[in-house]
Design an enzyme around this catalytic site. Structure first.
Site, PDB file in Angstrom:
ATOM      1  N   LYS A 109       0.898  -1.194   0.011  1.00  0.00           N
ATOM      2  CA  LYS A 109      -0.160  -0.076  -0.041  1.00  0.00           C
ATOM      3  C   LYS A 109       0.829   1.208  -0.177  1.00  0.00           C
ATOM      4  CE  LYS A 109      -3.313   0.751   3.193  1.00  0.00           C
ATOM      5  NZ  LYS A 109      -4.607   1.480   2.402  1.00  0.00           N
ATOM      6  N   HIS A 119      -3.976 -17.790  -2.381  1.00  0.00           N
ATOM      7  CA  HIS A 119      -3.585 -16.963  -3.489  1.00  0.00           C
ATOM      8  C   HIS A 119      -2.975 -17.790  -4.493  1.00  0.00           C
ATOM      9  CE1 HIS A 119      -4.504 -14.016  -0.454  1.00  0.00           C
ATOM     10  NE2 HIS A 119      -4.891 -13.650  -1.316  1.00  0.00           N
TER      11      HIS A 119
END
Ligand code: GLN
Ligand code: ZN
Length: 761
Positions: free
Chosen positions: A109, A700
């Site tokens: 982020k 994932h």
């Protein structure tokens, strides 16, 4: 007084960038075509900014994937594992996305935004190999004859956000550490000061008049030593650059160590006056250097709300009490790429009232021009009736309820231990109960049917029948796998926030309001514009249907208030915490309905709980306190016997574990397999005595985890957590996985749970 902007969206009005880049990846177009088409997208942006009447036009603010990766590759910051890829463009994309034999660089982020950047790994032969700002400046000048100001992420921020390979203490292993924590931090700053100096010298030689170095890291809580290093870096960087105007741009928060950093040896400093009033307070307190230009961020780059022109003009007027008007440049207060490109496609889609409240990137350009002309030409500001419109979205009842709870404790009356016992007596679950996080594979068929329904190609009854079939199937599969606590699979949901937003009052959805999240991935955040309420039940039908098919408990599945809020654009006319409480109260009605319908376990997901954490440490505690309270308020009225679960993933929990505990969920499931046990370390120091499911495998990747790997994570959990409190589940929802690997993985998971159950009972 002049105007400038920075960070105008790169994606194009209709996500052209995404389409072009992805077709290059699929080898549908050549490198030349990619170059041509992306150049066109970029030139259109520049033309747009120019035509909107902005005075100082940026360049080098376009990127094929990520602007941090652009800087890394211009300085040859390329991890060893990618060096054998010869083509520089393919190597660039491989670093972002991974290749057959090299895992992608870490993505994380960007400050407190929903943009994600590629983390540079500082190592090897770092040198200037491609002067991107120079190339961008030249190509725009050549194509459009426009003089521009190249923009680059500044050296301090670039190094600060990088990672460095370092030998682990007392070991021969190399480890990646955050640059500021590395012993080489100063060394790298020094190196990059020199390299940036070289870049800027080449720009100066080209005839460039001004450059902008973005230094958002200057708003973080920097230590005394870091502030000194920042100043030192800039002293070195500016050597021999007289005649080139350097602007340092800060945003997302107020400048840290204002009294010192304001004296950076540069021509101008950009400050954010929208996030809060701290920068202005500092100007009042410490003054602003007479010989510097202030780039005043006065229109938001992060929120989609129209600027209140009159009050902003008043503010600019008050700035001129401290800084002469000719030393002020008006700009956006944060990069515009956090906003959709234009409001135009939404006209006729969103209500007229709402349109009158909104401003996206294109509209910001006009706001800046309007404000400037007000001062330079005495033009009158257009009339606005923002408050009148907002008042229409008021729900007095909701406001009153929130006020009522604001100063009230909202905990469940009975302590966890007692509640959990009552719950487990009813649920009759074995030791190490198994469950999943909620979603099951969303196949092509599921997605197509949902789209068909939305587009009106199939009837509501046909759609509901389809969803029921999916639920029947997933319940049967979970029973066959012998999972203890079941889920309904979330087949009716495209997105965990959108699904609830569409059913709640106070939310709007744009048609084309795309915002870049990372690379070619774009999201369309909901817009919370009014008071939130729940006109009808949202999930009861599907959950009770699923429960009717089995004797095992089925979890009710909701997205939590903090996550809904953090993944939306939200209004700024009331405190953020009030919006969280409004959403919490709407969800609580749903929780109560589920409970009444006989649902015994309700999961309230909070994967974005940490994402709203303020950048400045002194503001974090306030946020965490109200976020915890909002979560608690979403269910505080349930019976002791009703078990509340929550789920969180991919955040750094360790620093906020204390608050996660305060959320007081009966059971939490969290991600751990990707953070390799880092999470478990948190429990060494913090006694967590509520139930917890540490994710036992990474969802994932399509890879099926071996039983030994799952067992290892569980055995490690057992070292820190009481066996009666351990649950067994994957990392996160299974929606992006295929059925085949899902079943195999869950089978292994259940086998391990059974094995340990035998051993420990
Ligand atoms: N319940 C959601 C799911 O399983 C949770 C998703 C998330 O954590 N992002 O898909
Ligand atoms: Zn998750």
């Amino acid at each position: 007084m002049k105007t400038t902007v920075y960070g105008y969206p790169k994606i194009g009005p209709n996500r052209e960038l995404k389409k072009v880049v992805e077709s290059y990846w699929k080898k549908e177009i050549s490198k030349e075509e990619l170059w041509e088409k992306t150049q066109e997208i970029n030139l259109n942006r520049v033309k747009k900014i120019k035509e909107s009447g902005i005075d100082i036009i940026p360049s080098n603010d376009f990127s094929l994937y990520d602007f941090v990766l652009d800087v890394a590759t211009m300085f040859n910051v390329i991890p060893e594992r990618f060096k054998k890829i010869e083509d520089s463009l393919d190597r660039y994309f491989a670093m972002a996305r991974g290749s057959d034999d090299a895992i992608a660089c870490e993505m994380t982020k960007w400050f407190d935004t929903n943009y994600h950047y590629i983390v540079p790994e500082l190592a090897g032969d770092i040198k200037l190999v491609k002067n991107r700002p120079l190339e961008s400046y030249r190509s725009i000048k050549q194509a459009l004859g426009i003089e521009t100001k190249p923009v680059i992420v500044g050296p301090f921020t670039f190094v600060y956000l990088s990672k460095v390979y370092q030998r682990q203490e007392g070991s021969i292993l190399m480890q990646m550490v955050k640059a500021p924590e590395s012993e080489k931090f100063e060394q790298f700053l020094d190196l990059f000061a020199n390299l940036y100096n070289q870049v800027l010298k080449e720009l100066k030689a080209e005839g460039v008049k001004a450059v902008q170095l973005d230094e958002p890291a200057f708003v973080l809580d920097l230590s005394e030593k870091e502030v000194n290093l920042a100043l030192k870096t800039y002293e070195k960087l500016v050597e021999g650059l007289d005649g080139l105007d350097i602007f340092v741009q800060t945003y997302y928060e107020s400048l840290s160590a204002y009294d010192r950093l304001i004296n950076l040896p540069v021509k101008g400093i950009g400050l954010d006056f929208v996030s809060n009033n701290e920068n202005f307070e500092n100007i009042k307190k410490y003054g602003f250097p007479k010989d510097k230009i202030l780039v005043a961020g006065v229109v938001s780059g992060r929120d989609p709300w129209k600027t209140d022109l009159q009050s902003t003009a008043n503010f600019i007027k008050s700035l001129t009490d401290y800084i002469p008007a000719e030393n002020i440049i008006l700009s956006n207060a944060a990069p515009l790429f956090h906003l959709p490109v234009s409001l135009a496609p939404e006209v006729g889609h969103l209500s007229e009232d709402l349109i009158n409240l909104l401003s996206f990137a294109d509209e910001r350009l006009l706001e800046l021009k309007t404000l400037k002309e007000h001062f330079t030409e005495g033009k009158e500001l257009p009339a606005q009736n923002l408050q009148d419109i907002r008042d229409k979205y008021k729900n007095e009842e909701v406001r009153k309820l929130v006020d009522n709870y604001k100063n009230k404790e909202v905990s469940r009356p009975t302590p966890f231990k007692e509640r959990y016992k009552k719950q487990m007596d009813i649920l009759k679950l074995p030791l190490f109960p198994t469950t999943t996080i909620g979603s099951f594979p969303q196949t092509q068929e599921v997605r197509k049917t949902r789209a068909d329904y939305k587009a009106g190609r199939i009837t509501e009854e046909q759609y509901k029948e389809f969803i029921r079939k999916q639920i029947q199937n997933v319940i049967k599969i979970q029973e066959e796998l012998d999972i203890d606590v079941l889920v309904h699979g979330e087949f009716e949901r495209t997105d965990m926030v959108e699904f609830f937003g569409e059913k709640l009052e106070g939310f709007a959805f744009t048609k084309n309001g795309w915002v870049q999240s990372y690379g070619t991935r774009c999201v369309r955040p909901p817009i919370i514009y009014g008071d939130v309420s729940r006109p009808n039940p949202m999930t009861v039908e599907e959950i009770t249907y699923a429960q009717s098919l089995t004797n095992r408990p089925v979890k009710g599945m909701l997205t939590g208030p903090v996550t809904i809020l953090n993944w939306s654009f939200y209004r700024k006319d009331i405190p953020k915490e009030d919006i969280a409480y409004q959403i919490a109260l709407a969800l609580r009605e749903e929780v109560e309905d589920l409970e009444k319908a006989g649902i015994k376990i309700i999961q309230i997901d909070e994967p974005a709980f940490r994402e709203g954490l303020p950048l400045k440490k002194n503001k974090q505690q306030h946020y965490l306190n109200w976020a915890v309270k909002a979560f608690k308020l979403s269910h505080n009225t349930v019976k002791d016997e009703t078990q509340i679960h929550t789920h969180m993933c991919y955040s750094e929990f360790n620093e906020i574990i204390e608050y996660i505990y305060k959320m007081d969920a009966d059971v939490i499931s969290i991600e751990a397999s990707r953070s390799k046990g880092e999470i478990l370390q948190a429990f060494e120091n913090f006694k967590y005595d509520h139930a917890i499911g540490i994710g036992v495998y990474d969802i994932h990747s399509p890879r099926v985890p071996r039983e030994e790997e799952i067992e290892e994570i569980l055995r490690r959990s057992l070292r820190y957590i009481d066996k009666e409190l351990i649950w067994v589940n994957p990392d996160c929802g299974l929606k992006t996985r295929g059925w085949d690997e899902t079943i195999k993985s869950l089978k292994n998971m259940v086998n391990v749970a059974k094995k340990l159950r035998k051993e420990y009972t």
